[in-house]
Design an enzyme around this catalytic site. Structure first.
Site, PDB file in Angstrom:
ATOM      1  N   CYS A 112     -14.290  41.253 -19.691  1.00 59.98           N
ATOM      2  CA  CYS A 112     -15.162  41.665 -18.576  1.00 59.98           C
ATOM      3  C   CYS A 112     -16.266  40.644 -18.279  1.00 59.98           C
ATOM      4  O   CYS A 112     -16.877  40.694 -17.213  1.00 59.98           O
ATOM      5  CB  CYS A 112     -15.774  43.028 -18.865  1.00 59.98           C
ATOM      6  SG  CYS A 112     -14.528  44.284 -19.165  1.00 59.98           S
ATOM      7  N   HIS A 238     -21.813  44.022 -14.262  1.00 57.48           N
ATOM      8  CA  HIS A 238     -20.425  44.437 -14.478  1.00 57.48           C
ATOM      9  C   HIS A 238     -20.358  45.956 -14.349  1.00 57.48           C
ATOM     10  O   HIS A 238     -21.202  46.675 -14.874  1.00 57.48           O
ATOM     11  CB  HIS A 238     -19.971  43.992 -15.863  1.00 57.48           C
ATOM     12  CG  HIS A 238     -18.664  44.578 -16.273  1.00 57.48           C
ATOM     13  ND1 HIS A 238     -17.567  44.555 -15.447  1.00 57.48           N
ATOM     14  CD2 HIS A 238     -18.276  45.211 -17.399  1.00 57.48           C
ATOM     15  CE1 HIS A 238     -16.566  45.147 -16.057  1.00 57.48           C
ATOM     16  NE2 HIS A 238     -16.961  45.565 -17.242  1.00 57.48           N
ATOM     17  N   ASN A 268     -13.669  50.369 -13.777  1.00 57.44           N
ATOM     18  CA  ASN A 268     -13.900  49.083 -14.431  1.00 57.44           C
ATOM     19  C   ASN A 268     -12.730  48.153 -14.106  1.00 57.44           C
ATOM     20  O   ASN A 268     -11.616  48.361 -14.578  1.00 57.44           O
ATOM     21  CB  ASN A 268     -14.005  49.329 -15.941  1.00 57.44           C
ATOM     22  CG  ASN A 268     -14.288  48.067 -16.728  1.00 57.44           C
ATOM     23  OD1 ASN A 268     -14.186  46.962 -16.212  1.00 57.44           O
ATOM     24  ND2 ASN A 268     -14.626  48.237 -17.993  1.00 57.44           N
TER      25      ASN A 268
HETATM   26  O1  UT7 Z   1     -16.156  46.702 -19.665  1.00 57.86           O
HETATM   27  C1  UT7 Z   1     -16.649  46.633 -20.965  1.00 57.86           C
HETATM   28  C2  UT7 Z   1     -15.876  47.510 -21.814  1.00 57.86           C
HETATM   29  N1  UT7 Z   1     -16.030  48.898 -21.666  1.00 57.86           N
HETATM   30  C3  UT7 Z   1     -17.190  49.587 -21.611  1.00 57.86           C
HETATM   31  O2  UT7 Z   1     -18.242  49.106 -21.390  1.00 57.86           O
HETATM   32  C4  UT7 Z   1     -17.072  51.056 -21.900  1.00 57.86           C
HETATM   33  C5  UT7 Z   1     -18.069  51.455 -22.944  1.00 57.86           C
HETATM   34  N2  UT7 Z   1     -17.976  52.826 -23.330  1.00 57.86           N
HETATM   35  C6  UT7 Z   1     -18.129  53.890 -22.514  1.00 57.86           C
HETATM   36  O3  UT7 Z   1     -18.297  53.718 -21.321  1.00 57.86           O
HETATM   37  C7  UT7 Z   1     -18.154  55.272 -23.092  1.00 57.86           C
HETATM   38  O4  UT7 Z   1     -18.240  55.187 -24.490  1.00 57.86           O
HETATM   39  C8  UT7 Z   1     -16.927  56.138 -22.686  1.00 57.86           C
HETATM   40  C9  UT7 Z   1     -16.998  56.481 -21.228  1.00 57.86           C
HETATM   41  C10 UT7 Z   1     -15.643  55.369 -22.996  1.00 57.86           C
HETATM   42  C11 UT7 Z   1     -16.912  57.440 -23.485  1.00 57.86           C
HETATM   43  O5  UT7 Z   1     -18.131  58.142 -23.296  1.00 57.86           O
HETATM   44  P1  UT7 Z   1     -18.906  58.702 -24.558  1.00 57.86           P
HETATM   45  O6  UT7 Z   1     -20.076  59.438 -24.039  1.00 57.86           O
HETATM   46  O7  UT7 Z   1     -19.157  57.557 -25.488  1.00 57.86           O
HETATM   47  O8  UT7 Z   1     -17.870  59.744 -25.144  1.00 57.86           O
HETATM   48  P2  UT7 Z   1     -17.179  59.764 -26.578  1.00 57.86           P
HETATM   49  O9  UT7 Z   1     -16.187  58.656 -26.717  1.00 57.86           O
HETATM   50  O10 UT7 Z   1     -18.235  59.904 -27.614  1.00 57.86           O
HETATM   51  O11 UT7 Z   1     -16.373  61.137 -26.467  1.00 57.86           O
HETATM   52  C12 UT7 Z   1     -17.023  62.387 -26.355  1.00 57.86           C
HETATM   53  C13 UT7 Z   1     -15.986  63.491 -26.279  1.00 57.86           C
HETATM   54  C14 UT7 Z   1     -14.947  63.391 -27.404  1.00 57.86           C
HETATM   55  O12 UT7 Z   1     -14.629  64.722 -27.804  1.00 57.86           O
HETATM   56  P3  UT7 Z   1     -15.315  65.371 -29.123  1.00 57.86           P
HETATM   57  O13 UT7 Z   1     -14.928  64.449 -30.234  1.00 57.86           O
HETATM   58  O14 UT7 Z   1     -16.782  65.369 -28.859  1.00 57.86           O
HETATM   59  O15 UT7 Z   1     -14.697  66.712 -29.167  1.00 57.86           O
HETATM   60  C15 UT7 Z   1     -13.751  62.794 -26.722  1.00 57.86           C
HETATM   61  O16 UT7 Z   1     -12.529  63.187 -27.327  1.00 57.86           O
HETATM   62  O17 UT7 Z   1     -15.253  63.396 -25.056  1.00 57.86           O
HETATM   63  C16 UT7 Z   1     -13.854  63.388 -25.340  1.00 57.86           C
HETATM   64  N3  UT7 Z   1     -13.180  62.603 -24.308  1.00 57.86           N
HETATM   65  C17 UT7 Z   1     -12.804  63.112 -23.127  1.00 57.86           C
HETATM   66  N4  UT7 Z   1     -12.878  64.349 -22.613  1.00 57.86           N
HETATM   67  C18 UT7 Z   1     -12.403  64.551 -21.365  1.00 57.86           C
HETATM   68  C19 UT7 Z   1     -12.875  61.284 -24.325  1.00 57.86           C
HETATM   69  N5  UT7 Z   1     -12.300  60.939 -23.178  1.00 57.86           N
HETATM   70  C20 UT7 Z   1     -12.246  62.046 -22.412  1.00 57.86           C
HETATM   71  C21 UT7 Z   1     -11.758  62.313 -21.117  1.00 57.86           C
HETATM   72  N6  UT7 Z   1     -11.872  63.577 -20.631  1.00 57.86           N
HETATM   73  N7  UT7 Z   1     -11.216  61.350 -20.330  1.00 57.86           N
END
Ligand code: UT7
Length: 311
Positions: A112, A238, A268
């Site tokens: 990215c 980004h 993204n």
């Molecule tokens: O371009 C550079 C590279 N990428 C980035 O910059 C992305 C960086 N990361 C992020 O943007 C965020 O970490 C995400 C958007 C990927 C995830 O958000 P988060 O607030 O960090 O969520 P998390 O991974 O901590 O997940 C929270 C919950 C989990 O469930 P439990 O364990 O709390 O029960 C996940 O299983 O959300 C769940 N989850 C979803 N639920 C519904 C993960 N993906 C989804 C989904 N829909 N698509």
């Protein structure tokens, strides 16, 4: 006297995949995706290849710059979804554009942060006097490397391409005022793709690294340029996650009115995200000549950085 972006171009596939479409594919919801990322929809390239998208964006950038293709001496293409194992996607685009062999063409693999790496390389070549006119492209077909059964990644990414024609101009007020680019190979496992496999990401870890890295690199780049955050007219970050963008803006003390956001519409698009955002900012009249512009990104590698431009 400086490095000037002469023209910008984009290609965005016409097919739109909304959060509601994704609800039918994986266990997710529009509410979750919107709250956690700010993304509402993204573009998907069904029939277009990454070369098709890169070529179309480049053609428009060349047209908007008003230059002859024959003048282009350097093509740097940033992608993490190249067309082939080798040669470089840049060479395939060179063929499609009909650029002469006098143009050097290669890819940069910085995920990215790729467009910033490409712009920095072009700026260095131009300032050294070795080249006069460069074409830089960020192009991604991420839909082809995303696991469409993994809800933690498939909701985040989209396809598209953006390009810029960059010239060293003796009489220009425009310039790349500062650039601070970094890599931390020890953390590559946080975001990667195995050969011919799917993209894998430790979302929370990358999130924290992105906020810290983009904010710190931005402050360092501004310091190098002899500027303060309040001197910035426009931030083009980004577009990975609206929460990351807001957190970075808050750390810099820059109000969101000065920050360009289109992650809601494209998700993204990795290396394509900054040139697509620059293009749209220009079209919307938010990017104007003479403005002080801050670009910042973070991605796989891990790589990150910031650049300050006088547009
Ligand atoms: O371009 C550079 C590279 N990428 C980035 O910059 C992305 C960086 N990361 C992020 O943007 C965020 O970490 C995400 C958007 C990927 C995830 O958000 P988060 O607030 O960090 O969520 P998390 O991974 O901590 O997940 C929270 C919950 C989990 O469930 P439990 O364990 O709390 O029960 C996940 O299983 O959300 C769940 N989850 C979803 N639920 C519904 C993960 N993906 C989804 C989904 N829909 N698509």
């Amino acid at each position: 006297m400086g490095t000037r972006i002469e023209g910008l171009g984009v290609y965005l596939p016409s097919e739109v995949l909304t959060n509601f479409d994704l609800e039918k594919m994986v266990d997710t919801s529009d509410e979750w995706i919107t709250q956690r990322t700010g993304i509402k929809e993204r573009r998907i390239a069904r029939s277009e290849s990454v070369v098709d998208m890169a070529t179309a964006a480049a053609e428009e950038a060349i047209r908007n710059a008003g230059v002859n293709k024959e003048e282009i001496e350097l093509v740097v293409l940033a992608t993490l979804s190249p067309e082939l194992g080798f040669p470089a996607t840049a060479c395939l685009v060179q063929e499609r554009l009909g650029l002469p062999p006098s143009a050097m063409a290669f890819d940069v693999s910085a995920a990215c942060s790729g467009f910033l790496y490409a712009l920095d390389v072009a700026d260095a070549y131009l300032k050294s006097g070795k080249k006069k006119l460069a074409l830089i492209i960020g192009a991604e077909k991420l839909s082809s490397i995303v696991d469409w059964s993994d809800r933690s990644t498939c909701v985040l990414f989209g396809d598209g391409a953006g390009a810029a024609v960059v010239r060293f101009d003796e009489n220009s007020e425009s310039d790349v005022l500062a650039s601070k680019l970094y890599a931390k190979g020890s953390e590559w496992r946080a975001l990667y793709r195995e050969n011919c496999g799917y993209l894998k990401m430790e979302g929370r870890k990358v999130f924290k690294e992105a906020v810290n890295g983009m904010a710190q690199a931005s402050l360092e780049a501004l310091r190098e340029a002899g500027l303060r955050p309040e001197d910035v007219d426009l931030v083009v970050p980004h577009q990975a996650n609206l929460r990351i963008i807001k957190a970075v803006a808050e750390r810099l003390g820059i109000p969101m009115e000065k920050v360009f956001v289109n992650v809601d519409r494209y998700g993204n698009t990795s290396a394509a995200s900054i040139p697509i955002a620059l293009y749209e900012a220009l079209k919307e009249g938010k990017l104007r000549r003479g403005m002080t512009v801050l670009l910042t990104a973070m991605g796989g590698g891990l790589t990150w950085g910031a650049m300050v431009l006088r547009y």
